[in-house]
Design an enzyme around this catalytic site. Sequence first.
Site, mmCIF file in Angstrom:
data_model
loop_
_atom_site.group_PDB
_atom_site.id
_atom_site.type_symbol
_atom_site.label_atom_id
_atom_site.label_comp_id
_atom_site.label_asym_id
_atom_site.label_seq_id
_atom_site.Cartn_x
_atom_site.Cartn_y
_atom_site.Cartn_z
ATOM 1 N N ASP A 1 0.828 -1.200 0.000
ATOM 2 C CA ASP A 1 0.000 0.000 0.000
ATOM 3 C C ASP A 1 0.867 1.256 0.000
ATOM 4 O O ASP A 1 0.362 2.372 -0.084
ATOM 5 C CB ASP A 1 -0.996 0.008 1.160
ATOM 6 N N SER A 2 2.196 1.066 0.033
ATOM 7 C CA SER A 2 3.126 2.180 -0.170
ATOM 8 C C SER A 2 2.982 2.766 -1.571
ATOM 9 O O SER A 2 3.522 3.842 -1.851
ATOM 10 C CB SER A 2 4.570 1.720 0.061
ATOM 11 N N GLU B 1 8.693 -4.349 11.254
ATOM 12 C CA GLU B 1 9.158 -3.062 10.740
ATOM 13 C C GLU B 1 9.616 -2.134 11.849
ATOM 14 O O GLU B 1 8.896 -1.883 12.811
ATOM 15 C CB GLU B 1 8.057 -2.370 9.912
#
Length: 269
Positions: A49-50, A187
């Site tokens: 979705d980046s 992350e």
Amino acid sequence: MERKVKQVTTRTLAEMKARGEPIAMLTGYDHTFARLLEEAGIDVILVGDSASNVIAGHETTLPITLDQMIYHASAVVRAVKRAMVVVDMPFGSYQGDSRAALKGAIRIMKESGAHAVKLEGGRPILSTVRRLVEAGIPVMGHLGLTPQAIYQFGGYRVRAQEEAEAQRLYEDALSLAEAGIFALVLEKIPAALAQRVTQALSIPTIGIGAGPHCDGQVLVLYDMLGLNKAFSPRFLRRYADLHGIVVEACSRYIRDVKERTFPSMEESY
């Protein structure tokens, strides 16, 4: 006779962890780059979705829609034979409603041909993870800095540095694995915590800003290729300077057009 390419699957990734072979994952959003990633031998392509940031120019990942994710995923899937394609479920498509999440995940799998979906979060989404897995949809998890919750976090700082948050993340990782995820993205968390989680899980971990002890690594393709000079976190290693190459090439093209040296007679019909 053409040699048959062996598809990377969830089982492949589990076997790679078992034998200590690192997993290489990069994001991909279009057919051309996906074809290049496939040629390079990438194991997993994450249709992230980046795309909301690097393709559409939004400040966060939140605006991208399910339809847009399916569009990007379809383009990527058509380019690959070996790589596994995992698609981010966008913000709002799975939080709080496991029925809606199942419907969205089915759309991704059916309409794009992707091989798995990825969801951000821990305990609040466990029932959704179970529902998707029970329906036969492979699910990748994501803990630590989860960009869809960026307004809740208030920034992109390292997560789980305090003991309480680190313990919650560890417990969430165990719970997600028990719920049936096949891999887990970690992350921007301390390397020691990522190592602890990796050692505790039988499924692979994929790190981004989580140190060298994860079972694999992922980066945003456009960042890794040096297309975005404004983004320079500590965990990013640039393997090229395509920003400079692209700007220089376009500048030469503009000059040649302005000077009427392109096209030449040899480039004309």
